[in-house]
Scaffold this motif. Structure first.
Motif, PDB file in Angstrom:
ATOM      1  N   THR A  92       0.845  -1.191   0.000  1.00 50.32           N
ATOM      2  CA  THR A  92       0.000   0.000   0.000  1.00 50.32           C
ATOM      3  C   THR A  92       0.880   1.240   0.000  1.00 50.32           C
ATOM      4  O   THR A  92       1.826   1.336   0.789  1.00 50.32           O
ATOM      5  N   LYS A  93       0.560   2.185  -0.869  1.00 49.34           N
ATOM      6  CA  LYS A  93       1.324   3.424  -0.918  1.00 49.34           C
ATOM      7  C   LYS A  93       1.029   4.264   0.326  1.00 49.34           C
ATOM      8  O   LYS A  93      -0.115   4.551   0.641  1.00 49.34           O
ATOM      9  N   SER A  94       2.091   4.647   1.040  1.00 49.10           N
ATOM     10  CA  SER A  94       1.935   5.429   2.266  1.00 49.10           C
ATOM     11  C   SER A  94       2.028   6.918   2.001  1.00 49.10           C
ATOM     12  O   SER A  94       1.184   7.690   2.450  1.00 49.10           O
ATOM     13  N   TYR A  95       3.057   7.334   1.286  1.00 50.88           N
ATOM     14  CA  TYR A  95       3.192   8.754   0.951  1.00 50.88           C
ATOM     15  C   TYR A  95       4.184   8.932  -0.184  1.00 50.88           C
ATOM     16  O   TYR A  95       4.914   8.007  -0.570  1.00 50.88           O
ATOM     17  N   GLU A  96       4.200  10.135  -0.732  1.00 51.88           N
ATOM     18  CA  GLU A  96       5.098  10.487  -1.825  1.00 51.88           C
ATOM     19  C   GLU A  96       5.738  11.832  -1.508  1.00 51.88           C
ATOM     20  O   GLU A  96       5.084  12.735  -0.988  1.00 51.88           O
ATOM     21  N   THR A  97       7.021  11.963  -1.812  1.00 52.93           N
ATOM     22  CA  THR A  97       7.746  13.197  -1.546  1.00 52.93           C
ATOM     23  C   THR A  97       8.395  13.701  -2.824  1.00 52.93           C
ATOM     24  O   THR A  97       9.027  12.922  -3.549  1.00 52.93           O
ATOM     25  N   LEU A  98       8.226  15.007  -3.098  1.00 57.93           N
ATOM     26  CA  LEU A  98       8.835  15.645  -4.265  1.00 57.93           C
ATOM     27  C   LEU A  98       9.888  16.643  -3.792  1.00 57.93           C
ATOM     28  O   LEU A  98       9.658  17.407  -2.857  1.00 57.93           O
ATOM     29  N   TYR A  99      11.048  16.646  -4.460  1.00 54.07           N
ATOM     30  CA  TYR A  99      12.154  17.528  -4.107  1.00 54.07           C
ATOM     31  C   TYR A  99      12.492  18.448  -5.273  1.00 54.07           C
ATOM     32  O   TYR A  99      12.538  18.006  -6.427  1.00 54.07           O
ATOM     33  N   THR A 100      12.736  19.738  -4.980  1.00 57.98           N
ATOM     34  CA  THR A 100      13.236  20.660  -5.996  1.00 57.98           C
ATOM     35  C   THR A 100      14.519  21.312  -5.478  1.00 57.98           C
ATOM     36  O   THR A 100      14.750  21.384  -4.260  1.00 57.98           O
ATOM     37  N   TYR A 101      15.331  21.813  -6.414  1.00 58.02           N
ATOM     38  CA  TYR A 101      16.648  22.341  -6.074  1.00 58.02           C
ATOM     39  C   TYR A 101      16.876  23.700  -6.732  1.00 58.02           C
ATOM     40  O   TYR A 101      16.263  24.029  -7.743  1.00 58.02           O
ATOM     41  N   GLU A 102      17.775  24.450  -6.124  1.00 61.13           N
ATOM     42  CA  GLU A 102      18.176  25.743  -6.668  1.00 61.13           C
ATOM     43  C   GLU A 102      19.671  25.915  -6.401  1.00 61.13           C
ATOM     44  O   GLU A 102      20.113  25.800  -5.257  1.00 61.13           O
ATOM     45  N   ASP A 104      22.002  23.872  -7.090  1.00 57.45           N
ATOM     46  CA  ASP A 104      22.496  22.581  -6.603  1.00 57.45           C
ATOM     47  C   ASP A 104      22.309  22.411  -5.100  1.00 57.45           C
ATOM     48  O   ASP A 104      23.043  21.666  -4.444  1.00 57.45           O
ATOM     49  N   LYS A 105      21.280  23.083  -4.537  1.00 50.89           N
ATOM     50  CA  LYS A 105      20.941  22.950  -3.128  1.00 50.89           C
ATOM     51  C   LYS A 105      19.448  22.662  -3.007  1.00 50.89           C
ATOM     52  O   LYS A 105      18.649  23.138  -3.814  1.00 50.89           O
ATOM     53  N   LEU A 106      19.085  21.885  -1.986  1.00 51.71           N
ATOM     54  CA  LEU A 106      17.674  21.589  -1.758  1.00 51.71           C
ATOM     55  C   LEU A 106      16.914  22.877  -1.477  1.00 51.71           C
ATOM     56  O   LEU A 106      17.312  23.681  -0.639  1.00 51.71           O
ATOM     57  N   LYS A 107      15.806  23.073  -2.201  1.00 51.49           N
ATOM     58  CA  LYS A 107      15.018  24.295  -2.018  1.00 51.49           C
ATOM     59  C   LYS A 107      13.640  24.012  -1.430  1.00 51.49           C
ATOM     60  O   LYS A 107      13.242  24.631  -0.446  1.00 51.49           O
ATOM     61  N   THR A 108      12.892  23.092  -2.039  1.00 51.65           N
ATOM     62  CA  THR A 108      11.550  22.789  -1.517  1.00 51.65           C
ATOM     63  C   THR A 108      11.344  21.281  -1.438  1.00 51.65           C
ATOM     64  O   THR A 108      11.921  20.505  -2.202  1.00 51.65           O
ATOM     65  N   VAL A 109      10.507  20.898  -0.480  1.00 45.24           N
ATOM     66  CA  VAL A 109      10.100  19.505  -0.302  1.00 45.24           C
ATOM     67  C   VAL A 109       8.596  19.500  -0.112  1.00 45.24           C
ATOM     68  O   VAL A 109       8.068  20.253   0.713  1.00 45.24           O
ATOM     69  N   ALA A 110       7.896  18.677  -0.880  1.00 44.20           N
ATOM     70  CA  ALA A 110       6.439  18.546  -0.729  1.00 44.20           C
ATOM     71  C   ALA A 110       6.122  17.093  -0.428  1.00 44.20           C
ATOM     72  O   ALA A 110       6.449  16.198  -1.208  1.00 44.20           O
TER      73      ALA A 110
END
Length: 270
Positions: A92-102, A104-110
Motif C-alpha cells: 500500500t502506498k503510504s506517501y510520496e515526496t517531491l524535491y526541488t533544487y536551486e 544545486d541545493k535543496l530548495k523545496t520539499v512537498a
C-alpha cells in the motif's frame, strides 16, 4: 636520446598515474551498501534485512519487511520518493515526496500523505545556517498556512551538527539537537544526490544517511519557557562502529547514552 627516453617515461608515468587515480575514484564510487542486517539483541524476532538496488550509484529502491521505497532522478538529483508499506502480503502506498533544487541545493520539499500536503522551504543564510519553513497545504482550495514553528540547521563539512526547533505558538519550547561524528566514511556517501537531502532523509534508525561521516552521538536538549508544562525524558544515543580496510562501517552498535543499554546493531554488506 637520453632526454627523449626520460620524457617518454615521464609521459607513461603520468598516464599510468592518471588511470590509477581514475580507477580508484570509480572503485570508491562503487562501494555501496547492498544489505543491512538490523539486529535487536533483546527481541530477535524483530530482526530484519534491508536490501538496496542501484542503477550505477543512483538508488533505485530500498526494501525490507516493513515496506519499500522507490526513487526517481533528474540528472544527479533525487526528485521523487514513493514509500509503500506491507500489510498481510499487500503493498500500500503510504506517501510520496517531491524535491526541488536551486543552485544545486535543496530548495523545496512537498510531502503528500493521506490527502494532505506538507511543504518545506529551505533558505540559506549568510552565516552558513539553513532556515526551514513549514507550510500546510489545503488540497481542495490550494491555500497554504505557514506554521509558526521555525527550524534552523547548521551543517559543517557535510554533516548536520545542530538542529534548533522553536516550537509553535502556545508551547514555549525550543528543542536543540546536537550531533557528533567520527572521521570515517559514511556507508551511504557514494549514493548520488543523497547528500543534498539534508534533514529530510532517514530510514528506520539510519538517521544520518546524507552525512559525509558517521554519527557517533546525538543528544536532545529542550529549553522550556515559563509557560511550558511539558515533561521531557532525557534523550541521547551514542554509536560505536567497526570498519573495513577502506574505512567504511561494517557494524554499528547503538546505545542508550544514559543506561548503556544496546538499542540495536546494524551490520553492513557491500
Amino acid at each position: 636520446m637520453q632526454k627523449k627516453l626520460v620524457c617518454c617515461l615521464s609521459v607513461i608515468f603520468l598516464v599510468f598515474n592518471s588511470c590509477s587515480n581514475e580507477e580508484y575514484y570509480h572503485s570508491e564510487n562503487a562501494i555501496l551498501p547492498k544489505t543491512l542486517k538490523t539486529i535487536y539483541p533483546t527481541s530477535p524476532s524483530e530482526n530484519y534485512d534491508t536490501n538496496f538496488i542501484y542503477d550505477g550509484n543512483k538508488i533505485v529502491s530500498i526494501t525490507n519487511k516493513n515496506g519499500k521505497r522507490d526513487y526517481k532522478y533528474d540528472g544527479s538529483h533525487i526528485v521523487k520518493e514513493r514509500v509503500y508499506s506491507f500489510y498481510k502480503g499487500e503493498e500500500t502506498k503510504s506517501y510520496e515526496t517531491l524535491y526541488t533544487y536551486e543552485n544545486d541545493k535543496l530548495k523545496t520539499v512537498a510531502k503528500f500523505v493521506n490527502g494532505t500536503v506538507i511543504r518545506y522551504i529551505y533558505n540559506y543564510n549568510n552565516d552558513g545556517s539553513i532556515t526551514k519553513e513549514t507550510y500546510d497545504l489545503e488540497i481542495d482550495t490550494w491555500e497554504e498556512t505557514k506554521r509558526t514553528g521555525k527550524d534552523v540547521i547548521t551543517i559543517i563539512d557535510g554533516n548536520i551538527m545542530k538542529s534548533e526547533y522553536n516550537w509553535e505558538d502556545g508551547y514555549d519550547v525550543i528543542s536543540v539537537v546536537n550531533y557528533e561524528y567520527d572521521t570515517n566514511k559514511n556507508a551511504f556517501k557514494n549514493i548520488k544526490g543523497l547528500n543534498l537531502l539534508l534533514d529530510q532523509y532517514s530510514f528506520d534508525y539510519e538517521i544520518n544517511m546524507s552525512s559525509n561521516n558517521n554519527m557517533s552521538r546525538y543528544y536532545v536538549k529542550n529549553i522550556q519557557g515559563p509557560s511550558s508544562n511539558i515533561i521531557f525524558e532525557p534523550h541521547a544515543f551514542r554509536m560505536e562502529y567497526k570498519y573495513n580496510k577502506k574505512g567504511y562501517p561494517i557494524k554499528k552498535t547503538t546505545y542508550d547514552y544514559y543506561t548503556e543499554r544496546i538499542i540495536e546493531i546494524v551490520e553492513y554488506m557491500y
